[in-house]
Design a protein around this motif. Structure first.
Motif, PDB file in Angstrom:
ATOM      1  N   GLN A   1       0.828  -1.298  -0.150  1.00  0.00           N
ATOM      2  CA  GLN A   1      -0.053  -0.160  -0.028  1.00  0.00           C
ATOM      3  C   GLN A   1       0.951   1.164   0.000  1.00  0.00           C
ATOM      4  O   GLN A   1       0.509   2.143  -0.599  1.00  0.00           O
ATOM      5  N   GLN A   2       1.748   1.250   0.826  1.00  0.00           N
ATOM      6  CA  GLN A   2       2.894   2.226   0.754  1.00  0.00           C
ATOM      7  C   GLN A   2       3.624   2.646  -0.616  1.00  0.00           C
ATOM      8  O   GLN A   2       3.638   3.640  -1.028  1.00  0.00           O
TER       9      GLN A   2
ATOM     10  N   LYS B   1       2.222   1.759  -3.418  1.00  0.00           N
ATOM     11  CA  LYS B   1       1.123   2.334  -4.482  1.00  0.00           C
ATOM     12  C   LYS B   1       0.779   3.729  -4.066  1.00  0.00           C
ATOM     13  O   LYS B   1       0.696   4.517  -4.961  1.00  0.00           O
ATOM     14  N   THR B   2       0.922   4.183  -2.785  1.00  0.00           N
ATOM     15  CA  THR B   2       0.698   5.525  -2.590  1.00  0.00           C
ATOM     16  C   THR B   2       1.733   6.430  -3.170  1.00  0.00           C
ATOM     17  O   THR B   2       1.645   7.496  -3.582  1.00  0.00           O
TER      18      THR B   2
ATOM     19  N   LEU C   1       1.184   6.779  -6.850  1.00  0.00           N
ATOM     20  CA  LEU C   1       0.245   7.569  -6.978  1.00  0.00           C
ATOM     21  C   LEU C   1       0.489   9.236  -6.808  1.00  0.00           C
ATOM     22  O   LEU C   1       0.182   9.715  -7.744  1.00  0.00           O
ATOM     23  N   LEU C   2       1.448   9.380  -5.769  1.00  0.00           N
ATOM     24  CA  LEU C   2       1.690  10.686  -5.671  1.00  0.00           C
ATOM     25  C   LEU C   2       2.932  11.354  -6.783  1.00  0.00           C
ATOM     26  O   LEU C   2       2.680  12.330  -7.007  1.00  0.00           O
TER      27      LEU C   2
ATOM     28  N   TYR D   1      -5.983  12.133  -6.585  1.00  0.00           N
ATOM     29  CA  TYR D   1      -5.970  13.173  -5.484  1.00  0.00           C
ATOM     30  C   TYR D   1      -6.945  12.922  -4.497  1.00  0.00           C
ATOM     31  O   TYR D   1      -6.656  12.757  -3.240  1.00  0.00           O
TER      32      TYR D   1
ATOM     33  N   ASN E   1      -8.805  10.241  -3.646  1.00  0.00           N
ATOM     34  CA  ASN E   1      -8.498   8.794  -3.333  1.00  0.00           C
ATOM     35  C   ASN E   1      -7.397   8.803  -2.094  1.00  0.00           C
ATOM     36  O   ASN E   1      -7.449   8.254  -1.345  1.00  0.00           O
ATOM     37  N   LEU E   2      -6.230   9.620  -2.427  1.00  0.00           N
ATOM     38  CA  LEU E   2      -5.453   9.879  -1.664  1.00  0.00           C
ATOM     39  C   LEU E   2      -5.781  10.577  -0.213  1.00  0.00           C
ATOM     40  O   LEU E   2      -5.412  10.249   0.900  1.00  0.00           O
TER      41      LEU E   2
ATOM     42  N   ASN F   1      -8.199   8.582   1.948  1.00  0.00           N
ATOM     43  CA  ASN F   1      -7.360   7.238   2.678  1.00  0.00           C
ATOM     44  C   ASN F   1      -5.971   7.805   3.534  1.00  0.00           C
ATOM     45  O   ASN F   1      -5.565   6.689   4.227  1.00  0.00           O
ATOM     46  N   GLY F   2      -5.883   8.979   3.476  1.00  0.00           N
ATOM     47  CA  GLY F   2      -4.888   9.586   4.331  1.00  0.00           C
ATOM     48  C   GLY F   2      -5.188  10.787   4.961  1.00  0.00           C
ATOM     49  O   GLY F   2      -6.366  11.517   4.603  1.00  0.00           O
TER      50      GLY F   2
ATOM     51  N   VAL G   1      -1.013  14.706   2.770  1.00  0.00           N
ATOM     52  CA  VAL G   1      -0.743  14.284   1.338  1.00  0.00           C
ATOM     53  C   VAL G   1      -0.652  15.844   0.729  1.00  0.00           C
ATOM     54  O   VAL G   1      -0.052  15.936  -0.419  1.00  0.00           O
TER      55      VAL G   1
END
Length: 297
Positions: free
Chosen positions: A3-4, A6-7, A10-11, A230, A232-233, A236-237, A242
């Motif tokens: 997951q990290q 993936k994040t 995406l960033l 954006y 979704n990030l 989830n955070g 973010v």
């Protein structure tokens, strides 16, 4: 760990596509009036997202959620892109993007006030450093005229984006995020296109390869995929955390503006880069500490 990764991926995607958006938009504005250009690109993105969301049709719930979609459309699209597209006519694209990215500082403060996110010394120091980095990028960073009107529009764009992010985060549990993104972009795009059709002329658009390719790239990657990633990030955070990474976007914007538009680099930009990197480290350092302090069994 997956997951990290993936994040992070995406960033990285978000920082790159949102960074090169600014000079590409500046180029496209040579061939189209601002509101019509803003409307065309957002309507195309909205159509793409609606098709992507159709398998989850039942989650749209438009009858109950239309006020949420409408408010979000004004904050995220009408105000943000409206101020941005008009303002880019007055100042260099790299400078404009740097001012807009006061947004993470505003977001960190708003998330503390309205979302109950923590505000501690290192995070506050990181946000302030990020602001100083953006200020360094703005002051004397580029040659050319600096318009007060352009700076005000950039600040208005930053404010609308910060409010939009907080509003979306507060309503994330009520909506399907894909439909939320699709509806706000489509509704906002229709409003911008309507405003442009009334106040501007379609005959002023030059439908050449540069305009069409830039518009399609911005529609698909910057708006449709960019906003979906954006939000979704954000969902989830921590919104503030973010948001801190978006400080990197002006650096991509500046680099691509130098290449595409021949805007110039100065010492201010180098100082801004160092401050921004320090900002991101400070905003995220508490997470690393918690990981280090986790007891082993």
């Amino acid at each position: 760990m997956h997951q990290q990764r993936k994040t992070i991926a995406l960033l990285i995607f978000l920082v790159i596509v949102w960074g090169i958006n600014w000079p590409l938009s500046k180029i496209a504005l040579h061939y189209a009036p601002p509101l019509l250009f803003a409307g065309i690109r957002t309507v195309i993105a909205g159509i793409i997202l609606i098709f992507a969301a159709l398998p989850k049709w039942k989650k749209l719930d438009f009858k109950r959620l239309w006020p949420v979609y409408l408010i979000s459309a004004f904050l995220s699209i009408v105000f943000y892109y409206g101020f941005q597209t008009i303002g880019l006519q007055y100042v260099p694209s790299g400078l404009f993007s740097a001012i807009v990215f006061l947004q993470p500082v505003l977001l960190g403060i708003f998330a503390w006030i309205w979302l109950g996110e923590s505000m501690y010394g290192l995070k506050l120091a990181g946000l302030l450093l990020g602001f100083l980095g953006v200020a360094s990028l703005s002051i004397g960073g580029f040659n050319g005229s600096i318009s007060v009107q352009g700076i005000v529009l950039a600040l208005a764009s930053a404010l609308s984006w910060a409010f939009a992010t907080v509003y979306t985060k507060r309503n994330a549990a009520r909506v399907d995020m894909l439909w939320m993104t699709a509806m706000q972009i489509m509704i906002g795009g229709i409003i911008l296109l309507s405003a442009g059709s009334v106040t501007e002329s379609w005959a002023d658009i030059t439908w050449n390869a540069a305009f069409i390719l830039n518009t399609l790239f911005i529609s698909v990657f910057v708006i449709a995929l960019g906003w979906m990633v954006y939000f979704n990030l954000i969902k989830n955070g921590e919104a503030g955390r973010v948001g801190s990474f978006t400080f990197l976007i002006p650096l991509i914007s500046i680099g691509s503006s130098v290449v595409l538009l021949h805007e110039q680099i100065t010492l201010n930009l180098v100082i801004g880069l160092l401050l921004i990197v320090s900002s991101i480290v400070l905003v995220n350092v508490r997470i690393s500490r918690r990981t280090l302090r986790r007891p082993t069994h």
